[in-house]
Design an enzyme around this catalytic site. Structure first.
Site, PDB file in Angstrom:
ATOM      1  N   LYS A 201       0.815  -1.215   0.000  1.00 53.93           N
ATOM      2  CA  LYS A 201       0.000   0.000   0.000  1.00 53.93           C
ATOM      3  C   LYS A 201       0.848   1.265   0.000  1.00 53.93           C
ATOM      4  CE  LYS A 201      -3.752  -2.258   2.551  1.00 53.93           C
ATOM      5  NZ  LYS A 201      -4.523  -2.260   3.817  1.00 53.93           N
ATOM      6  N   GLY A 354       8.363  -5.354  10.395  1.00 56.56           N
ATOM      7  CA  GLY A 354       7.246  -5.853   9.600  1.00 56.56           C
ATOM      8  C   GLY A 354       7.642  -6.943   8.625  1.00 56.56           C
ATOM      9  N   GLY A 378       4.958  -0.883  12.338  1.00 55.76           N
ATOM     10  CA  GLY A 378       4.246   0.386  12.482  1.00 55.76           C
ATOM     11  C   GLY A 378       4.995   1.375  13.343  1.00 55.76           C
TER      12      GLY A 378
END
Length: 400
Positions: A201, A354, A378
């Protein structure tokens, strides 16, 4: 400055609650990647050797505020015990009878894990008062608090924020190392400073690009997010991932990069397939000519070579996000190539947590070849974005 464990004084016989991040991936009850457990060892070992009675708390997965067997921390207990070289006790609840009895039974230098914090709705409640009630119940089990779950310090949750206001609190070894490593990337990076961004994304990385456009010398963009950049340049991207709502933002970032002399590097070739499947037939095409019936699955070999050249002379590299669908062997080469380029670089290399950290481990790379591998996807991104993280701010000198 963050408060350290030294600020807590003599811990022998003290009950020390450690907020760790033991949110490991599981296949049933089998741990498939124990990286986060190993990352907790320096702090836990130090406390054990200091004679503390160590109470480890963590979440796992995303239960809805009630117990669910598939999210139990029980599988973690045995692995942590193996790594520590001692039996680890386990409480079957978070702040109930089992937790109280388990903590009361600890001797100096022993360790216990309490059940998943998120089995209690107070852990992640939006209401501060509800979080505080849960934090007070946890605080009743300890004499001091050590925050070492870097993967959650960007969240205002009971065990991360409120608990740190209720007991003498300090940052653990992992949190100290994470903050030091990531601030070394953002504050005064040695140059050339190269940023490698990937993942699905584009929206997840826009704030990172925004903050680093004034700091980086080069920004390399791969993964699913690259196709929105390609589309913004007027290229054909077929059925590849696209965030149409971000086309204007991406266009502006490309303009800013050019104006400020930042080299923004996009893929020159792409591995495409007709279907999102492990056995889909793969073809390499120029990145600006992806066929209408195909979707991008990975950066191509020429891009991998180009990215490698852009990384080779870097004095500082920050990488977050895979270059393709690395979970499928046919589309893992781009991510593998970037991982190898970072491992071979002589500069200071940070893998930003991540999926990037998972890829490094799952693809068989020696973690020691990187300067730092973050445990928090995050959290590391938000620190790189320049945001204040609640779980870090509360541990600064001058706070409770």
């Amino acid at each position: 400055m963050l408060k350290t464990i030294d600020s807590l004084g003599d811990l022998r016989g003290k009950r020390v609650i450690v907020r760790a991040d033991l949110n490991v991936p599981l296949d049933g009850t089998t741990i498939t990647d124990d990286g986060r457990i190993r990352a907790a060892l320096p702090t836990l070992t130090r406390l054990v050797e200091a004679g503390a009675r160590v109470v480890v708390i963590s979440h796992l997965g995303r239960p809805k505020g009630a117990p669910e067997d598939k999210y139990s921390l029980k599988p973690v207990v045995g692995r942590l015990g193996e790594l520590l070289g001692q039996d680890v006790a386990f409480a079957t609840d978070t702040v109930g009878d089992s937790a109280r009895a388990t903590v009361a039974g600890l001797q100096d230098g022993q360790v216990a894990i309490l059940e998943n914090l998120r089995f209690n709705p107070g852990e992640t409640a939006k209401d501060e008062a509800e979080r505080r009630v849960f934090a007070q119940a946890i605080a009743g089990l300890g004499d001091a608090f050590v925050s070492d779950g870097f993967g959650v310090v960007h969240r205002k949750q009971a065990s991360v924020y409120e608990l740190a206001t209720l007991l003498p609190a300090a940052a653990g070894e992992l949190v100290l190392r994470e903050v030091e490593s990531l601030r070394r990337v953002t504050d005064e990076p040695a140059r050339p400073f190269v940023v490698v961004l990937g993942g699905a994304k584009v929206a997840d990385k826009l704030a990172v690009i925004d903050n680093l456009l004034d700091k980086a010398d080069r920004i390399l963009i791969g993964g699913g997010m690259a196709y929105t950049f390609q589309k913004a340049k007027g290229h054909e991207i077929g059925r590849s991932l696209l965030d149409e709502s971000k086309l204007d933002v991406v266009t502006e970032y490309m303009r800013r990069a050019e104006a400020s002399g930042v080299e923004l590097v996009l893929p020159v070739d792409t591995v495409v397939a007709p279907d999102f499947a492990a056995d889909a037939p793969a073809t390499v095409v120029p990145s600006e000519q992806i066929p209408a019936d195909q979707e991008g699955m990975d950066i191509g070999p020429e891009t991998a070579k180009l990215f490698g050249e852009k990384i080779a002379d870097a004095a500082t590299v920050f990488w977050n996000g895979p270059m393709g669908v690395f979970e499928f062997a046919s589309f893992a080469e781009g991510t593998k190539s970037v991982a190898e380029s970072l491992a071979a670089a002589e500069g200071y290399t940070v893998v930003g947590g991540g999926d990037s950290a998972s890829a490094v481990r799952n693809l068989g790379f020696d973690e020691a070849r990187y300067s730092h591998i973050s445990t928090g996807g995050g959290a590391s991104l938000e620190l790189i974005e320049g945001k204040e993280l609640p779980g870090i701010a509360i541990l600064e000198e001058g706070t409770k």
